[in-house]
Design a protein around this motif. Sequence first.
Motif, PDB file in Angstrom:
ATOM      1  N   MET A  85      41.562  37.834  29.271  1.00 39.40           N
ATOM      2  CA  MET A  85      40.315  37.079  29.062  1.00 39.40           C
ATOM      3  C   MET A  85      39.137  38.049  29.107  1.00 39.40           C
ATOM      4  O   MET A  85      39.069  38.898  29.991  1.00 39.40           O
ATOM      5  N   SER A  86      38.226  37.932  28.126  1.00 41.54           N
ATOM      6  CA  SER A  86      37.151  38.925  28.124  1.00 41.54           C
ATOM      7  C   SER A  86      36.073  38.549  29.140  1.00 41.54           C
ATOM      8  O   SER A  86      35.905  37.388  29.511  1.00 41.54           O
ATOM      9  N   LEU A  87      35.359  39.573  29.530  1.00 37.16           N
ATOM     10  CA  LEU A  87      34.367  39.430  30.586  1.00 37.16           C
ATOM     11  C   LEU A  87      33.064  38.859  30.026  1.00 37.16           C
ATOM     12  O   LEU A  87      32.539  39.370  29.048  1.00 37.16           O
ATOM     13  N   PRO A  88      32.512  37.786  30.641  1.00 43.09           N
ATOM     14  CA  PRO A  88      31.238  37.270  30.134  1.00 43.09           C
ATOM     15  C   PRO A  88      30.106  38.263  30.424  1.00 43.09           C
ATOM     16  O   PRO A  88      30.200  39.034  31.366  1.00 43.09           O
ATOM     17  N   ALA A  89      29.079  38.224  29.592  1.00 39.49           N
ATOM     18  CA  ALA A  89      27.916  39.090  29.823  1.00 39.49           C
ATOM     19  C   ALA A  89      27.367  38.784  31.209  1.00 39.49           C
ATOM     20  O   ALA A  89      27.596  37.699  31.749  1.00 39.49           O
ATOM     21  N   ASN A  90      26.649  39.763  31.763  1.00 40.52           N
ATOM     22  CA  ASN A  90      26.245  39.671  33.173  1.00 40.52           C
ATOM     23  C   ASN A  90      25.725  38.319  33.627  1.00 40.52           C
ATOM     24  O   ASN A  90      26.075  37.855  34.688  1.00 40.52           O
ATOM     25  N   HIS A  91      24.864  37.716  32.826  1.00 40.81           N
ATOM     26  CA  HIS A  91      24.228  36.505  33.325  1.00 40.81           C
ATOM     27  C   HIS A  91      24.814  35.216  32.769  1.00 40.81           C
ATOM     28  O   HIS A  91      24.410  34.135  33.155  1.00 40.81           O
ATOM     29  N   ALA A  92      25.811  35.338  31.855  1.00 39.85           N
ATOM     30  CA  ALA A  92      26.476  34.127  31.349  1.00 39.85           C
ATOM     31  C   ALA A  92      27.424  33.622  32.427  1.00 39.85           C
ATOM     32  O   ALA A  92      27.881  34.400  33.258  1.00 39.85           O
ATOM     33  N   PRO A  93      27.707  32.318  32.433  1.00 37.05           N
ATOM     34  CA  PRO A  93      28.591  31.795  33.487  1.00 37.05           C
ATOM     35  C   PRO A  93      29.985  32.428  33.413  1.00 37.05           C
ATOM     36  O   PRO A  93      30.462  32.760  32.340  1.00 37.05           O
ATOM     37  N   ILE A  94      30.601  32.556  34.577  1.00 39.51           N
ATOM     38  CA  ILE A  94      31.958  33.115  34.663  1.00 39.51           C
ATOM     39  C   ILE A  94      32.936  31.942  34.793  1.00 39.51           C
ATOM     40  O   ILE A  94      32.591  30.929  35.425  1.00 39.51           O
ATOM     41  N   PRO A  95      34.128  32.025  34.190  1.00 36.73           N
ATOM     42  CA  PRO A  95      35.045  30.880  34.284  1.00 36.73           C
ATOM     43  C   PRO A  95      35.458  30.591  35.729  1.00 36.73           C
ATOM     44  O   PRO A  95      35.755  31.508  36.490  1.00 36.73           O
TER      45      PRO A  95
ATOM     46  N   GLY B  23      35.029  34.428  41.704  1.00 35.83           N
ATOM     47  CA  GLY B  23      34.800  35.706  42.390  1.00 35.83           C
ATOM     48  C   GLY B  23      35.936  36.679  42.120  1.00 35.83           C
ATOM     49  O   GLY B  23      35.735  37.898  42.102  1.00 35.83           O
ATOM     50  N   PHE B  24      37.155  36.150  41.919  1.00 34.27           N
ATOM     51  CA  PHE B  24      38.320  37.001  41.635  1.00 34.27           C
ATOM     52  C   PHE B  24      38.695  36.982  40.143  1.00 34.27           C
ATOM     53  O   PHE B  24      39.820  37.295  39.792  1.00 34.27           O
ATOM     54  N   PHE B  25      37.751  36.583  39.278  1.00 39.80           N
ATOM     55  CA  PHE B  25      38.017  36.622  37.837  1.00 39.80           C
ATOM     56  C   PHE B  25      38.553  38.009  37.464  1.00 39.80           C
ATOM     57  O   PHE B  25      37.992  38.997  37.960  1.00 39.80           O
ATOM     58  N   PRO B  26      39.584  38.197  36.675  1.00 37.57           N
ATOM     59  CA  PRO B  26      40.237  37.219  35.804  1.00 37.57           C
ATOM     60  C   PRO B  26      41.478  36.538  36.413  1.00 37.57           C
ATOM     61  O   PRO B  26      42.247  35.963  35.645  1.00 37.57           O
ATOM     62  N   LEU B  27      41.678  36.592  37.739  1.00 36.14           N
ATOM     63  CA  LEU B  27      42.859  35.911  38.289  1.00 36.14           C
ATOM     64  C   LEU B  27      42.721  34.410  38.085  1.00 36.14           C
ATOM     65  O   LEU B  27      41.641  33.848  38.245  1.00 36.14           O
ATOM     66  N   ARG B  28      43.838  33.779  37.783  1.00 37.72           N
ATOM     67  CA  ARG B  28      43.834  32.327  37.596  1.00 37.72           C
ATOM     68  C   ARG B  28      44.669  31.635  38.667  1.00 37.72           C
ATOM     69  O   ARG B  28      44.980  30.465  38.571  1.00 37.72           O
ATOM     70  N   GLY B  29      45.061  32.400  39.671  1.00 31.47           N
ATOM     71  CA  GLY B  29      45.846  31.822  40.762  1.00 31.47           C
ATOM     72  C   GLY B  29      46.348  32.932  41.661  1.00 31.47           C
ATOM     73  O   GLY B  29      45.914  34.092  41.546  1.00 31.47           O
ATOM     74  N   PHE B  30      47.277  32.573  42.565  1.00 32.29           N
ATOM     75  CA  PHE B  30      47.892  33.594  43.415  1.00 32.29           C
ATOM     76  C   PHE B  30      48.897  34.369  42.564  1.00 32.29           C
ATOM     77  O   PHE B  30      49.581  33.783  41.711  1.00 32.29           O
ATOM     78  N   LEU B  31      48.958  35.688  42.783  1.00 29.86           N
ATOM     79  CA  LEU B  31      49.761  36.544  41.902  1.00 29.86           C
ATOM     80  C   LEU B  31      51.223  36.116  41.844  1.00 29.86           C
ATOM     81  O   LEU B  31      51.823  35.801  42.879  1.00 29.86           O
ATOM     82  N   GLY B  32      51.777  36.130  40.615  1.00 27.23           N
ATOM     83  CA  GLY B  32      53.216  35.959  40.435  1.00 27.23           C
ATOM     84  C   GLY B  32      53.904  37.291  40.679  1.00 27.23           C
ATOM     85  O   GLY B  32      53.248  38.324  40.889  1.00 27.23           O
TER      86      GLY B  32
ATOM     87  N   HIS C 214      35.813  45.425  45.586  1.00 28.18           N
ATOM     88  CA  HIS C 214      34.432  45.013  45.853  1.00 28.18           C
ATOM     89  C   HIS C 214      33.577  45.123  44.594  1.00 28.18           C
ATOM     90  O   HIS C 214      32.693  44.303  44.360  1.00 28.18           O
ATOM     91  N   GLY C 215      33.845  46.162  43.802  1.00 25.68           N
ATOM     92  CA  GLY C 215      33.081  46.350  42.568  1.00 25.68           C
ATOM     93  C   GLY C 215      33.352  45.208  41.584  1.00 25.68           C
ATOM     94  O   GLY C 215      32.427  44.655  40.980  1.00 25.68           O
ATOM     95  N   ILE C 216      34.630  44.863  41.424  1.00 24.82           N
ATOM     96  CA  ILE C 216      35.002  43.779  40.501  1.00 24.82           C
ATOM     97  C   ILE C 216      34.345  42.470  40.965  1.00 24.82           C
ATOM     98  O   ILE C 216      33.765  41.718  40.179  1.00 24.82           O
ATOM     99  N   ILE C 217      34.406  42.225  42.281  1.00 26.42           N
ATOM    100  CA  ILE C 217      33.840  40.976  42.833  1.00 26.42           C
ATOM    101  C   ILE C 217      32.322  40.942  42.602  1.00 26.42           C
ATOM    102  O   ILE C 217      31.764  39.923  42.199  1.00 26.42           O
ATOM    103  N   ARG C 218      31.654  42.067  42.813  1.00 25.45           N
ATOM    104  CA  ARG C 218      30.180  42.092  42.618  1.00 25.45           C
ATOM    105  C   ARG C 218      29.825  41.964  41.146  1.00 25.45           C
ATOM    106  O   ARG C 218      28.840  41.329  40.788  1.00 25.45           O
ATOM    107  N   ARG C 219      30.618  42.595  40.282  1.00 25.94           N
ATOM    108  CA  ARG C 219      30.383  42.407  38.841  1.00 25.94           C
ATOM    109  C   ARG C 219      30.487  40.919  38.504  1.00 25.94           C
ATOM    110  O   ARG C 219      29.655  40.360  37.796  1.00 25.94           O
ATOM    111  N   ASN C 220      31.507  40.263  39.063  1.00 25.80           N
ATOM    112  CA  ASN C 220      31.676  38.825  38.803  1.00 25.80           C
ATOM    113  C   ASN C 220      30.485  38.022  39.329  1.00 25.80           C
ATOM    114  O   ASN C 220      30.178  36.954  38.810  1.00 25.80           O
TER     115      ASN C 220
END
Length: 569
Positions: free
Chosen positions: A1-11, A50-59, A273-279
């Motif tokens: 899933m591609s990353l939304p631009a900084n200020h667009a909503p995150i899934p 906050g954990f985008f792009p995860l969609r659940g607990f890891l398989g 932490h970086g991924i979470i802050r980007r999200n």
Amino acid sequence: MSLPANHAPIPELFVAPDAARARRLEAAALPSWDLSARQICDLELLMNGGFFPLRGFLGRADYESVVRDMRLADGTLWPIPVTLDVSEVFAARIETGQDIALRDPEGVILAILHVTDKWTPDKAREATLVFGADDVTHPAVAYLHRTAGPIYLGGTVTGLQPPTHYDFRARRDSPNDLRAHFRKLGWRRVIAFQTRNPLHRAHQELTFRAAREAQANLLIHPVVGMTKPGDVDHFTRVRCYEAVLDQYPAATTHLSLLNLAMRMAGPREALWHGIIRRNHGCTHMIIGRDHAGPGKNAQGVDFYGPYDAQELFRAHEAEIGIEMVDFRQMVYVQERAQYEPRDEVEPGATILDISGTELRRRLREGIEIPEWFSFPSVVAELRRTSPPRSKQGFTVFFTGLSGSGKSTIANALMVRLMEMGGRPVTLLDGDVVRKHLSSELGFSKEHRHINIRRIGYVASEITKNGGIAICAPIAPYGATRRQVREMIEEFGAFLEVHIATSLEECERRDRKGLYKLAREGKIKEFTGISDPYEAPETPELRIDTEGQEVDACAQQVLLKLESMGLIRA
Ligand code: PPS
């Protein structure tokens, strides 16, 4: 899933409120898992993006790939395994392909997990690859082996509602709340500062300068979920952060609380932490020396090198989509009465500093903390939470045979402490406790254990709340006394006093006539006669009452308390 631009909503993983209501009714009949505190933190960040792009607990495939390569099976960077650990008993009831309800401690269904994977992880391997060593001095490794369940379930999450927080509600923002806030204020460049500690002047200086140099606004983003055991509690920290907020130029800085459960995984954690802050809509992040470091390993060596986190972050910042800003250590230069980056200080200048250990000592002993080091309002908050030892609660725990003099000395001590004043004093005498707290208990080993643990619990609450608890049971078993010590030392000092009057002397005194009855077999399991007494090996104090006045015995305890800094004579 591609990353939304900084200020667009995150899934997010939430369904609409109407659908949530319907799904909740269906889910009531599903097998349900009561989430641990850490799992609730993870679930909140999964659901709110906050954990985008995860969609659940890891398989399983993603888990193996993350552990080995810091990437999901499709190659996306993801450094920390976010897994749902459960018990064997629960796992035995679950088949893959099934849905389960995920509940908070009050039983509220927060989400539904569609289980796609169930497996037994190799925890030693996970520890070695993710945290760098299978060493339980690392808090996350200790958690993995001692707290986490043995089976992992993986699958997609359908979010029904976020976990409820009653504290600091106005300071909690989801990634989309923050993205909307930044959009509204026109903040195009936002620099995140991650912290699990109170902020002092050096932190304020470095964050302020970092924001100015990056021409960005500042997000102070402290973790309030789970941090390193022993950290200052988040209630105190948030009050401290609020006090520091006034020090920044108006409308340049935002304070928001992050309900993350940290793993203290150093370099891998920095990426996370970086991924979470980007999200959360940030464009920059401050990464310091030994970021998210857990301290020393079993050999007394730091788990990670001081710059490992910065190097790993730098190597991945473009891929994450957030720019790293070097943490420049700020020091106070006495001659110039200001903070300056350490690498810019002129040779010969006097640098002043107070280490974390020294700060804790000054707080503990009530010694002055200078204004160049911290803001008076922050120090006042910390002092409220960590008063000096002479104002903290503590427990005096007498142990000894029946008739050894415990109660008499305990009473004398109580009166002397009340005479001094300042803290409430409670006496938990053996007989009195058995009347009010433990009336249904007898004297078997198991019942004595329960009795002493109850005393320990009450004493720990008294200690936590700044009072003095004096306990005077027989407490014949060393293992139980050790447990009580642990319960109390979490909140304050524990002073074990062995009243070492000999069995012969106790029997000679036989104040209550019980020894006679015990010898005649009319009282069973009587301590010292027909039941064991394990004398403490290393009590803080041992008193033999033979030939000593009660007053003199109480005085010995008072002197010991004074030498421990707990009272001032
Ligand atoms: S324990 O072992 O710590 O749970 O015992 P404790 O609660 O302190 O209770 C001890 C008091 O109960 C009386 N008593 C007995 N003591 C020991 N063994 C047996 N079987 C027993 N039965 C009754 C005794 O009076 C103890 O009071 P103290 O103040 O210690 O003399």
